[in-house]
Design a protein around this motif. Structure first.
Motif, mmCIF file in Angstrom:
data_model
loop_
_atom_site.group_PDB
_atom_site.id
_atom_site.type_symbol
_atom_site.label_atom_id
_atom_site.label_comp_id
_atom_site.label_asym_id
_atom_site.label_seq_id
_atom_site.Cartn_x
_atom_site.Cartn_y
_atom_site.Cartn_z
ATOM 1 N N GLY A 173 15.350 87.867 44.847
ATOM 2 C CA GLY A 173 16.212 87.795 43.677
ATOM 3 C C GLY A 173 16.156 86.481 42.928
ATOM 4 N N GLY A 174 15.709 85.431 43.616
ATOM 5 C CA GLY A 174 15.600 84.145 42.945
ATOM 6 C C GLY A 174 14.586 84.137 41.822
ATOM 7 N N ASN A 175 13.735 85.156 41.766
ATOM 8 C CA ASN A 175 12.746 85.235 40.688
ATOM 9 C C ASN A 175 13.301 85.853 39.410
ATOM 10 N N TRP A 176 14.521 86.404 39.490
ATOM 11 C CA TRP A 176 15.116 86.952 38.268
ATOM 12 C C TRP A 176 15.308 85.872 37.204
ATOM 13 N N PRO A 177 15.979 84.766 37.480
ATOM 14 C CA PRO A 177 16.199 83.784 36.412
ATOM 15 C C PRO A 177 14.944 83.038 35.983
ATOM 16 N N VAL A 178 13.939 82.922 36.870
ATOM 17 C CA VAL A 178 12.763 82.107 36.529
ATOM 18 C C VAL A 178 11.585 82.935 36.029
ATOM 19 N N LEU A 179 11.631 84.270 36.204
ATOM 20 C CA LEU A 179 10.492 85.096 35.778
ATOM 21 C C LEU A 179 10.936 86.394 35.103
ATOM 22 N N TYR A 180 11.577 87.279 35.848
ATOM 23 C CA TYR A 180 11.819 88.630 35.336
ATOM 24 C C TYR A 180 12.699 88.638 34.093
ATOM 25 N N SER A 181 13.696 87.771 34.042
ATOM 26 C CA SER A 181 14.612 87.750 32.895
ATOM 27 C C SER A 181 13.955 87.211 31.635
ATOM 28 N N LYS A 182 12.803 86.576 31.781
ATOM 29 C CA LYS A 182 12.160 85.922 30.653
ATOM 30 C C LYS A 182 11.155 86.811 29.925
ATOM 31 N N HIS A 183 10.958 88.043 30.428
ATOM 32 C CA HIS A 183 9.971 88.941 29.829
ATOM 33 C C HIS A 183 10.558 90.334 29.679
ATOM 34 N N PRO A 184 10.096 91.103 28.695
ATOM 35 C CA PRO A 184 10.516 92.503 28.601
ATOM 36 C C PRO A 184 10.110 93.264 29.857
ATOM 37 N N VAL A 185 10.953 94.191 30.264
ATOM 38 C CA VAL A 185 10.688 94.918 31.507
ATOM 39 C C VAL A 185 9.373 95.694 31.429
ATOM 40 N N GLN A 210 8.209 83.001 51.770
ATOM 41 C CA GLN A 210 7.395 83.456 50.647
ATOM 42 C C GLN A 210 7.289 82.385 49.563
ATOM 43 N N THR A 211 8.378 81.683 49.337
ATOM 44 C CA THR A 211 8.345 80.598 48.348
ATOM 45 C C THR A 211 7.382 79.506 48.795
ATOM 46 N N TRP A 212 7.416 79.155 50.070
ATOM 47 C CA TRP A 212 6.512 78.135 50.616
ATOM 48 C C TRP A 212 5.067 78.578 50.455
ATOM 49 N N ILE A 213 4.798 79.843 50.738
ATOM 50 C CA ILE A 213 3.434 80.372 50.637
ATOM 51 C C ILE A 213 2.916 80.244 49.200
ATOM 52 N N PHE A 214 3.752 80.612 48.234
ATOM 53 C CA PHE A 214 3.298 80.534 46.840
ATOM 54 C C PHE A 214 2.965 79.110 46.441
ATOM 55 N N HIS A 215 3.870 78.186 46.742
ATOM 56 C CA HIS A 215 3.691 76.819 46.245
ATOM 57 C C HIS A 215 2.707 76.005 47.068
ATOM 58 N N ASN A 216 2.493 76.369 48.337
ATOM 59 C CA ASN A 216 1.635 75.549 49.195
ATOM 60 C C ASN A 216 0.285 76.179 49.537
ATOM 61 N N ILE A 217 0.147 77.475 49.303
ATOM 62 C CA ILE A 217 -1.131 78.135 49.586
ATOM 63 C C ILE A 217 -1.704 78.770 48.324
ATOM 64 N N VAL A 218 -0.932 79.681 47.728
ATOM 65 C CA VAL A 218 -1.450 80.455 46.599
ATOM 66 C C VAL A 218 -1.834 79.558 45.428
ATOM 67 N N LYS A 219 -0.992 78.599 45.091
ATOM 68 C CA LYS A 219 -1.272 77.760 43.919
ATOM 69 C C LYS A 219 -2.501 76.886 44.120
ATOM 70 N N HIS A 220 -2.887 76.665 45.369
ATOM 71 C CA HIS A 220 -4.099 75.893 45.633
ATOM 72 C C HIS A 220 -5.340 76.781 45.611
ATOM 73 N N ALA A 224 -0.573 84.779 35.155
ATOM 74 C CA ALA A 224 0.679 85.017 34.430
ATOM 75 C C ALA A 224 1.860 84.277 35.042
ATOM 76 N N VAL A 225 1.735 83.856 36.293
ATOM 77 C CA VAL A 225 2.877 83.212 36.969
ATOM 78 C C VAL A 225 2.534 81.838 37.525
ATOM 79 N N GLU A 226 1.329 81.366 37.259
ATOM 80 C CA GLU A 226 0.871 80.108 37.852
ATOM 81 C C GLU A 226 1.834 78.958 37.607
ATOM 82 N N HIS A 227 2.421 78.913 36.451
ATOM 83 C CA HIS A 227 3.280 77.781 36.104
ATOM 84 C C HIS A 227 4.766 78.102 36.243
ATOM 85 N N ALA A 228 5.068 79.269 36.764
ATOM 86 C CA ALA A 228 6.470 79.635 36.984
ATOM 87 C C ALA A 228 6.958 79.013 38.291
ATOM 88 N N LYS A 229 8.212 78.662 38.329
ATOM 89 C CA LYS A 229 8.796 78.103 39.542
ATOM 90 C C LYS A 229 9.341 79.244 40.405
#
Length: 236
Positions: free
Chosen positions: A155-167, A60-70, A135-140
């Protein structure tokens, strides 16, 4: 079932099957189903992970960075192959003006990640999560698991996305149980927002995992939701 359900019930989104199967025979079968249903298919390159959860997250990480972002779509997301609509659902409407929509899970440990405030971590289940791309284009984004903080795939998206915004900036799917009676064998299945049926994760009664049961369950789903078994491409 997934490709057929996407034809039967409007979701407002285009289904693309991204295949990380290790078996070439499975890939060929899945690609053939997609071709017959008119669904876009993409076979992922092999990754180095052997653990299914980690492999899922790497994919899923590969898909986001190599397909979706393009492609830069307005909306993108992931749904497991065994989770499909049994009625109409407007996914873009569910996301609305929020950052994302999905099924929330919570950390299984008492570990507290130091965000703006101490908060027990949460994340979207990797099998149901859709995002407003702007909203997430520039998030890692990182869909790998984080067992060190009690989180499975996604779960890797908790520190880079979910924790940075109000629920409140995230839309949460609601989970219910659906009791399915297949010739006297009753099993509970998960149903998200009353319309997304999840075959996996069922709490089976004795005998519900047999090949005969799976065949009868398949017949039940096709006949109940998908207009009959005539359009089933592979008989189990």
């Amino acid at each position: 079932m997934l490709t057929k359900a996407w034809q039967v019930f409007p979701t407002g989104t285009r289904l693309v099957v991204i295949d990380n199967s290790r078996s070439q025979e499975a890939r060929a079968s899945i690609e053939a189903i997609c071709a017959l249903r008119g669904v876009a298919y993409f076979g992922l390159p092999s990754n180095f992970e052997t653990n299914p959860s980690r492999s899922h997250g790497v994919s899923q990480t590969w898909i986001f960075h190599n397909i979706v972002k393009h492609l830069k779509p307005d909306l993108f997301g992931f749904i497991d192959h065994d989770c499909f609509p049994v009625g109409p659902i407007d996914i873009a409407q569910r996301v609305g003006g929020k950052i994302a929509y999905g099924l929330p899970l919570h950390a299984k440990t008492s570990y507290l990640y130091k965000a703006a405030e101490d908060e027990l971590g949460w994340y979207y289940w990797a099998g149901l999560c859709f995002y407003n791309f702007a909203a997430v284009e520039h998030a890692k984004l990182d869909f790998r698991n984080r067992l060190d903080i009690g989180m499975d795939t996604g779960g890797g998206n908790w520190p880079v996305l979910y924790s940075k915004h109000p629920v409140g900036e995230f839309e949460m799917a609601r989970k219910n149980r659906l009791a399915v009676n297949v010739e006297g064998t009753i099993a509970d299945y998960e149903l998200y927002d009353e319309v997304l049926f999840h075959v996996g994760g069922a709490s089976y009664r004795s005998g519900a995992k047999t090949a005969d049961y799976r065949r009868l369950l398949s017949d039940h789903i096709w006949n109940t939701y998908l207009g009959g078994t005539e359009d089933r491409l592979i008989s189990i």
